[in-house]
Design an enzyme around this catalytic site. Structure first.
Site, PDB file in Angstrom:
ATOM      1  N   GLU A  44       0.862  -1.188   0.000  1.00 34.01           N
ATOM      2  CA  GLU A  44       0.000   0.000   0.000  1.00 34.01           C
ATOM      3  C   GLU A  44       0.890   1.227   0.000  1.00 34.01           C
ATOM      4  O   GLU A  44       1.978   1.215   0.573  1.00 34.01           O
ATOM      5  CB  GLU A  44      -0.895   0.007   1.241  1.00 34.01           C
ATOM      6  N   CYS A 239      -6.574   0.870   2.889  1.00 27.70           N
ATOM      7  CA  CYS A 239      -7.596   1.921   2.951  1.00 27.70           C
ATOM      8  C   CYS A 239      -7.550   2.872   1.767  1.00 27.70           C
ATOM      9  O   CYS A 239      -8.562   3.525   1.474  1.00 27.70           O
ATOM     10  CB  CYS A 239      -7.439   2.709   4.235  1.00 27.70           C
ATOM     11  N   GLU A 374     -11.490  -3.356   3.570  1.00 27.64           N
ATOM     12  CA  GLU A 374     -11.792  -3.802   4.936  1.00 27.64           C
ATOM     13  C   GLU A 374     -13.209  -3.326   5.251  1.00 27.64           C
ATOM     14  O   GLU A 374     -13.403  -2.553   6.166  1.00 27.64           O
ATOM     15  CB  GLU A 374     -10.763  -3.128   5.845  1.00 27.64           C
TER      16      GLU A 374
HETATM   17  O1  AHR Z   1      -2.148  -1.652   6.755  1.00 27.34           O
HETATM   18  C1  AHR Z   1      -2.627  -0.420   7.193  1.00 27.34           C
HETATM   19  C2  AHR Z   1      -4.142  -0.331   7.125  1.00 27.34           C
HETATM   20  O2  AHR Z   1      -4.735  -1.222   8.017  1.00 27.34           O
HETATM   21  C3  AHR Z   1      -4.760  -0.704   5.817  1.00 27.34           C
HETATM   22  O3  AHR Z   1      -4.742   0.344   4.933  1.00 27.34           O
HETATM   23  C4  AHR Z   1      -6.154  -1.060   6.185  1.00 27.34           C
HETATM   24  O4  AHR Z   1      -6.748  -1.983   5.322  1.00 27.34           O
HETATM   25  C5  AHR Z   1      -6.042  -1.539   7.601  1.00 27.34           C
HETATM   26  O5  AHR Z   1      -6.934  -0.893   8.429  1.00 27.34           O
END
Ligand code: AHR
Length: 655
Positions: A44, A239, A374
């Site tokens: 990410e 996220c 999520e």
């Molecule tokens: O890994 C960090 C964050 O944790 C991610 O963006 C999210 O999916 C989770 O809440």
């Protein structure tokens, strides 16, 4: 029973003692397949993981599209930001440099980079800039790499002059080879002629990128990923897939095609934690979906994109109207179907043709897609349903991954699992950022899961030590222990990815993370080595391993031990992983049963991860505090006794 082996190596006890813990490993009864995707990576753009990290671009706000158009730049003299008739319609802003009004004065601007423009002596840096003259007269710019705090006479470490001719926008390139190494440098541009000039998309990357690719990725960081031998690569988050508001969501179609025209997007990690606020954190998408697919291929991992399901971040936005109405998801579903065409489609298709044009006519072999990150609640289920229906119809070759929400258990989790079964998704993504004792209590988590329902993708997990939310060896040992349960239940768990992956030491929002880096170096943590030890010693079939008839999963009477065994049919080896999470060394008897008549083991490699400092970990300053150590054992038999030091993870690879 008598041990047959004669052992070398300090941690092994030769002799007869079989006191303590006897592990029975039934080599004659291989069980479930271990999926090639079992151990993978989650990527990410958090902690400056992409812009300022993996993506090797050194110039911040290179297209002058940040809301503060000159953020990251210092301008001097006669500078104007313009947005009419630039070369890129989706990034319309550019700068005009005009005469400062006096021969002794200067016009120009300089860029601070990401935590500095960092360059090394005698390395080559590729500069590119889109430019045109602002009048009929030819103009010239001078570009420099500078050391602002230089102790010597001159700040200039490298320079080049570029003649700009013509009123048409053109891409100009040059190479800079600095005479010294500077961590906190800048890129400076002077107008070097009376005639004005327009500049757009000012870019600087090292020539030494991954595979030497122009506009590519940091070689050292990709190498860290390749060294894990990941089976799956999940992208682009996290996220950031969701967005705080719909326009901020990750839209893959904005991330493909020429980089200059990929529109800027906010990065939610810019503002998510006000106590770690980064107002200059945006997504340029220089690392976009084409690059993610290519990277997956080059590190040998199955690509696993995650797409927005029509929901904005449910943590950040509580307005139900902020989501896409469940009956208006056509564009979102189209994006999912088109992505399959982009990855797998024939080059005569619209999106397959773009892939070919970008340099990859062969399909990328996409097999998995997660819909929603999520997400939770009925609002997720009602949106996921039409996606599943459309994907089953249009792209039946794709395995769909749904979410079990943000928690490892509890209401959201308990609601979603049956719903995921009802929607008949192929895998369910579970996330758990949980404390040490939780990890140690979950050795049997998947033993009780239904073998009939969707499979599990442990898509984000990391041990977060209470009161000490930073990388530490003790947390890594808990992860290693927990992972024995993933592997033992390989018929249920098909993929697992630690999260997050990268963190810039000067720009992190979230920790612990797997790999830390600055602009020059990177350091793998203990958690990295745990992942690597699993992924590189995965095996192909689970072997039953028990102590007194029970799986070794930190259960009552098991002395803090966790273990799993596998057969590697490709290499003809038997692999045993043992973790001692207790405070005392444990003597362990490994007893192999079910071998064919007269078969015995004649060699054993051991990989050991150990440290006396549970709170410590590798840092850029002390990168070698924790490293796996390899040793070899002479063995000739079907059992041996070994000692596992406290808080130690060992992998035995037997032939
Ligand atoms: O890994 C960090 C964050 O944790 C991610 O963006 C999210 O999916 C989770 O809440």
């Amino acid at each position: 029973m008598k041990p047959f082996a004669a052992f070398l190596g300090a941690t092994l006890i030769a002799g007869n003692a079989l006191a303590g813990n006897q592990f029975d490993i039934n080599v004659g009864k291989p069980g479930a397949d271990i999926s090639p995707t079992m151990y993978g990576l989650f990527f990410e753009d958090i902690n400056y993981g992409a812009d300022g990290g993996l993506y090797a671009e050194m110039i911040k706000n290179r297209s002058f599209e940040f809301p503060d158009r000159l953020m990251g730049w210092r301008s001097f003299g006669n500078i104007e930001v313009r947005d009419t008739d630039g070369p890129f319609d989706r990034n319309p802003h550019y700068v005009r440099l005009s005469d400062p009004g006096h021969g002794e004065k200067r016009t120009g601007l300089d860029n601070e980079g990401f935590f500095g423009v960092s360059f090394k002596a005698d390395s080559v840096y590729r500069l590119s800039v889109w430019s045109r003259t602002a009048s009929d007269a030819p103009s010239r710019i001078k570009v420099e790499l500078i050391e602002p705090d230089a102790d010597g006479e001159s700040q200039v470490c490298a320079d080049v002059k570029i003649d700009v001719k013509g009123f048409e926008w053109k891409r100009y390139t040059a190479e800079l080879r600095p005479d010294r190494t500077v961590a906190k440098g800048r890129l400076r541009i002077f107008l070097d002629s009376p005639a004005a000039v327009d500049l757009e998309h000012v870019s600087l990357l090292p020539a030494d990128t991954w595979k030497g690719r122009e506009g590519g990725l940091r070689r050292d960081l990709v190498q860290r990923l390749a060294d894990i031998h990941p089976g799956v690569f999940r992208f682009p988050g996290g996220c950031i897939v969701e967005g705080t508001e719909l326009p901020d969501r990750y839209q893959w179609k904005n991330t493909v095609g020429p980089v200059e025209n990929r529109p800027l997007n906010l990065n939610r990690w810019h503002y998510t934690f006000p106590h770690r606020f980064f107002p200059d954190y945006f997504q340029t998408y220089g690392l976009g979906f084409y690059e993610y697919f290519l990277l997956s291929e080059e590190i040998g991992a199955a690509p696993l994109p995650v797409l927005n399901v029509g929901l904005v971040c449910q943590y950040q936005n509580h307005d139900p109207k902020a989501h896409v109405p469940a009956d208006s998801l056509d564009e979102y579903i189209r994006d999912a179907i088109d992505l399959v065409e982009f990855a797998n489609g024939d080059t005569t298709t619209t999106w397959g043709a773009l892939r070919a044009q970008m340099g990859h006519p062969a399909p990328f072999g996409l097999k998995y897609m997660a819909i929603g990150n999520e997400q939770w609640g009925p609002e997720y289920v009602e949106r996921l349903k039409p996606f599943v229906e459309a994907m089953r119809r249009e792209c039946p070759e794709i395995e769909i991954i749904g979410s079990s929400g943000p928690d490892s258990e509890g209401d959201k989790f308990d609601y979603l699992w049956p719903e995921m079964k009802r929607l008949d998704v192929d895998l369910v993504d579970e996330h758990f950022y949980r404390p040490n004792d939780w990890f140690l209590s979950q050795g049997m988590r998947y033993d009780g899961y239904s073998r009939k329902g969707p499979k599990v993708f442990a898509g984000e997990y990391a041990c977060h030590t209470p009161g000490y939310k930073r990388n530490n060896y003790g947390a890594a040992i808990c992860e290693a222990a927990f992972m024995t349960g993933l592997e033992r239940n390989a018929d249920v768990v098909r993929m697992a990815t630690y999260a997050p992956l990268f963190a810039h030491v000067e720009g992190w929002q979230w920790r612990p993370d797997m790999i830390w880096f600055d602009n020059f170096e990177s350091v793998p943590t203990s958690s990295y080595f745990v992942q690597q030890m699993y992924a590189t010693n995965k095996g192909t079939r689970v072997l039953p391993l028990t102590m007194d008839g029970k799986p070794v999963a930190g259960q009552e009477g098991q002395n803090g031990l966790f273990a799993t065994a596998a057969l590697d049919e490709d290499n003809g080896t038997t692999i045993v992983k043992v973790v001692n999470t207790g405070d005392t060394p444990q003597s362990v008897d490994l007893v192999f049963k079910g071998l064919k008549k007269n078969r015995r083991y004649t060699s054993c490699k051991v990989v050991t991860l150990s440290s006396d400092n549970l709170r410590g970990d590798n840092t850029l300053q002390a990168p070698d505090a924790v490293r796996p150590v390899e040793s070899a054992i002479d063995i000739d038999g079907t059992s041996f006794t070994t000692e596992i030091a406290s808080q130690t993870f060992k992998v035995f690879i037997l032939k």
